[in-house]
Design an enzyme around this catalytic site. Structure first.
Site, PDB file in Angstrom:
ATOM      1  CB  ALA A   1     -11.398   4.703 -21.761  1.00  0.00           C
TER       2      ALA A   1
ATOM      3  CG  ASP B   1      -2.074   1.057   1.271  1.00  0.00           C
ATOM      4  OD1 ASP B   1      -1.691   2.116   0.865  1.00  0.00           O
ATOM      5  OD2 ASP B   1      -3.145   0.581   1.289  1.00  0.00           O
TER       6      ASP B   1
ATOM      7  CE1 TYR C   1      -8.499  11.617  -8.686  1.00  0.00           C
ATOM      8  CE2 TYR C   1      -8.835  13.532 -10.192  1.00  0.00           C
ATOM      9  CZ  TYR C   1      -8.538  12.190  -9.954  1.00  0.00           C
ATOM     10  OH  TYR C   1      -7.475  11.548 -10.987  1.00  0.00           O
TER      11      TYR C   1
ATOM     12  CD1 TRP D   1     -11.211  25.746 -26.554  1.00  0.00           C
ATOM     13  CD2 TRP D   1     -12.590  24.035 -26.374  1.00  0.00           C
ATOM     14  NE1 TRP D   1     -11.466  25.461 -27.546  1.00  0.00           N
ATOM     15  CE2 TRP D   1     -12.427  24.548 -27.850  1.00  0.00           C
ATOM     16  CE3 TRP D   1     -13.766  22.986 -26.192  1.00  0.00           C
ATOM     17  CZ2 TRP D   1     -13.047  23.582 -28.732  1.00  0.00           C
ATOM     18  CZ3 TRP D   1     -14.069  22.019 -27.271  1.00  0.00           C
ATOM     19  CH2 TRP D   1     -13.699  22.582 -28.452  1.00  0.00           C
TER      20      TRP D   1
HETATM   21  P1  NAD Z   1      -7.223   2.260 -12.009  1.00  0.00           P
HETATM   22  O1  NAD Z   1      -8.091   2.349 -10.862  1.00  0.00           O
HETATM   23  O2  NAD Z   1      -7.346   1.445 -13.194  1.00  0.00           O
HETATM   24  O3  NAD Z   1      -5.794   1.972 -11.420  1.00  0.00           O
HETATM   25  C1  NAD Z   1      -5.288   2.457 -10.207  1.00  0.00           C
HETATM   26  C2  NAD Z   1      -4.632   1.551  -9.504  1.00  0.00           C
HETATM   27  O4  NAD Z   1      -3.868   1.932  -8.338  1.00  0.00           O
HETATM   28  C3  NAD Z   1      -5.153   0.412  -9.104  1.00  0.00           C
HETATM   29  O5  NAD Z   1      -4.551  -1.044  -9.520  1.00  0.00           O
HETATM   30  C4  NAD Z   1      -5.296   0.318  -7.456  1.00  0.00           C
HETATM   31  O6  NAD Z   1      -5.289  -1.028  -6.900  1.00  0.00           O
HETATM   32  C5  NAD Z   1      -4.178   0.947  -7.329  1.00  0.00           C
HETATM   33  N1  NAD Z   1      -4.116   1.669  -5.804  1.00  0.00           N
HETATM   34  C6  NAD Z   1      -5.084   2.323  -5.301  1.00  0.00           C
HETATM   35  N2  NAD Z   1      -4.810   2.593  -4.173  1.00  0.00           N
HETATM   36  C7  NAD Z   1      -3.654   2.238  -3.858  1.00  0.00           C
HETATM   37  C8  NAD Z   1      -2.674   2.052  -2.478  1.00  0.00           C
HETATM   38  N3  NAD Z   1      -3.300   2.584  -1.646  1.00  0.00           N
HETATM   39  N4  NAD Z   1      -1.511   1.379  -2.856  1.00  0.00           N
HETATM   40  C9  NAD Z   1      -1.372   0.869  -3.893  1.00  0.00           C
HETATM   41  N5  NAD Z   1      -2.051   0.669  -4.860  1.00  0.00           N
HETATM   42  C10 NAD Z   1      -3.055   1.328  -4.924  1.00  0.00           C
HETATM   43  O7  NAD Z   1      -7.142   3.815 -12.299  1.00  0.00           O
HETATM   44  P2  NAD Z   1      -6.374   4.553 -13.494  1.00  0.00           P
HETATM   45  O8  NAD Z   1      -7.260   5.373 -14.202  1.00  0.00           O
HETATM   46  O9  NAD Z   1      -5.377   3.813 -14.224  1.00  0.00           O
HETATM   47  O10 NAD Z   1      -5.727   5.628 -12.492  1.00  0.00           O
HETATM   48  C11 NAD Z   1      -4.135   5.916 -12.334  1.00  0.00           C
HETATM   49  C12 NAD Z   1      -3.794   7.158 -12.207  1.00  0.00           C
HETATM   50  O11 NAD Z   1      -4.160   8.095 -13.154  1.00  0.00           O
HETATM   51  C13 NAD Z   1      -4.582   7.755 -10.721  1.00  0.00           C
HETATM   52  O12 NAD Z   1      -3.509   8.494 -10.113  1.00  0.00           O
HETATM   53  C14 NAD Z   1      -5.477   8.729 -11.171  1.00  0.00           C
HETATM   54  O13 NAD Z   1      -5.755   9.624 -10.343  1.00  0.00           O
HETATM   55  C15 NAD Z   1      -4.875   9.261 -12.532  1.00  0.00           C
HETATM   56  N6  NAD Z   1      -5.795   9.723 -13.419  1.00  0.00           N
HETATM   57  C16 NAD Z   1      -6.733   8.987 -14.246  1.00  0.00           C
HETATM   58  C17 NAD Z   1      -7.506   9.602 -14.896  1.00  0.00           C
HETATM   59  C18 NAD Z   1      -8.699   8.747 -15.742  1.00  0.00           C
HETATM   60  O14 NAD Z   1      -9.477   9.482 -16.370  1.00  0.00           O
HETATM   61  N7  NAD Z   1      -8.612   7.422 -15.697  1.00  0.00           N
HETATM   62  C19 NAD Z   1      -7.302  11.068 -15.483  1.00  0.00           C
HETATM   63  C20 NAD Z   1      -6.481  11.650 -14.671  1.00  0.00           C
HETATM   64  C21 NAD Z   1      -5.607  10.955 -13.875  1.00  0.00           C
END
Ligand code: NAD
Length: 262
Positions: free
Chosen positions: A202, A74, A168, A262
């Site tokens: 996505a 974690d 967030y 934008w």
């Molecule tokens: P996701 O949920 O597919 O992947 C996130 C991963 O992080 C998961 O496998 C989860 O188990 C792991 N995780 C969460 N908390 C944890 C912890 N405490 N310790 C260890 N692992 C942990 O999400 P994603 O969309 O791939 O997001 C990845 C990153 O990208 C995040 O930081 C998210 O905020 C950022 N992000 C995502 C988007 C989007 O639209 N998907 C946009 C901007 C930023």
């Protein structure tokens, strides 16, 4: 004196590098981990998931002919991160590149959000990135070389219309500025620290129940009229971690389909 010959493709080559990717069991982190391996890196894949995501990532890294190590930890646990870095170095070699992608998202109106919801997200998204960078940099500073990419979000730059996620947005603004701050602390000691701020992408994070109905709206609001695929975050990560970005540090690279224009 003439410049030495240029070999542009070699700038993106990660052969001989050892990487650690947090959040490597799903979404953006999983694809980046696989992409780094395809560019030549051996990759330690860290996630708190125990449901097979890491095994899938490791399988694809092996299929790319590189070594993978899976680590269940974690990112809010400092001791676990320190031992994850030690395990990475013992099994794969000196840590040279890292991507901190672990994160969560959820929503609630600010006036109703309880302290636990706020604090849990801040602990993972902001303190988790700090502790990850600290553990990684302590190894890299010993070697006098390294590059770190933190995954922030365009939500650290703009406020997403219609999404009530004050914690967030604040956590991601924190990641962007923390990245610049650490970049400056380590700039004279061989460590580069940059962030990537994805737009709507996505992944499982965006298919959680309360958001499914919003996907069309995300597409409509984005100048490119679509969400990003996870693969569209891989090239920016390779760039920032590789010698192609040797003069970039403290940069926040928006990868948002034009959203923030934008
Ligand atoms: P996701 O949920 O597919 O992947 C996130 C991963 O992080 C998961 O496998 C989860 O188990 C792991 N995780 C969460 N908390 C944890 C912890 N405490 N310790 C260890 N692992 C942990 O999400 P994603 O969309 O791939 O997001 C990845 C990153 O990208 C995040 O930081 C998210 O905020 C950022 N992000 C995502 C988007 C989007 O639209 N998907 C946009 C901007 C930023």
């Amino acid at each position: 004196m003439a410049d030495p010959p240029l070999n542009a493709p070699a700038l993106f080559d990660l052969s001989g590098r050892v990487a650690l990717v947090t959040g490597a069991g799903s979404g953006i982190g999983q694809r980046i981990a696989i992409g780094l391996a395809q560019c030549g890196a051996d990759v330690a894949c860290l996630d708190r998931r125990e449901d097979g995501g890491l095994a899938e990532t490791a399988g694809q890294i092996a299929a790319a002919g590189r070594r993978a190590l899976t680590l269940t930890a974690d990112v809010t646990d400092k001791a676990a991160l320190v031992s994850a870095v030690a395990r990475t170095e013992a099994d794969l070699g000196a840590l040279s590149i890292a991507v901190n992608c672990a994160g969560i998202a959820n929503a609630n109106p600010a006036e109703e959000m309880d302290e636990d919801q706020y604090q849990t997200l801040m602990d993972i998204n902001m303190k988790g990135v700090f502790l990850s960078c600290q553990a990684e940099a302590n190894a890299m500073l010993r070697h006098g070389r390294g590059a770190i990419v933190n995954i922030a979000s365009m939500s650290g730059v703009i406020v997403n219309r219609g999404l009530m996620q004050v914690h967030y947005n604040a956590s991601k603004a924190g990641v962007i500025h923390m990245t610049k701050s650490m970049a400056m602390e380590w700039v004279e000691r061989g460590i580069r620290v940059n962030s990537i701020s994805p737009g709507y992408t996505a992944t499982p994070m965006n298919t959680r129940p309360e958001m499914v109905h919003q996907t069309r709206e995300f597409e409509r609001q984005t100048p490119m009229q679509r969400m990003a695929s996870v693969d569209e975050m891989v090239g920016p990560a390779i760039f920032l971690l590789s010698d192609a970005a040797s003069y970039c540090t403290g940069v926040d690279l928006l990868v948002d389909g034009g959203f923030c224009c934008w």
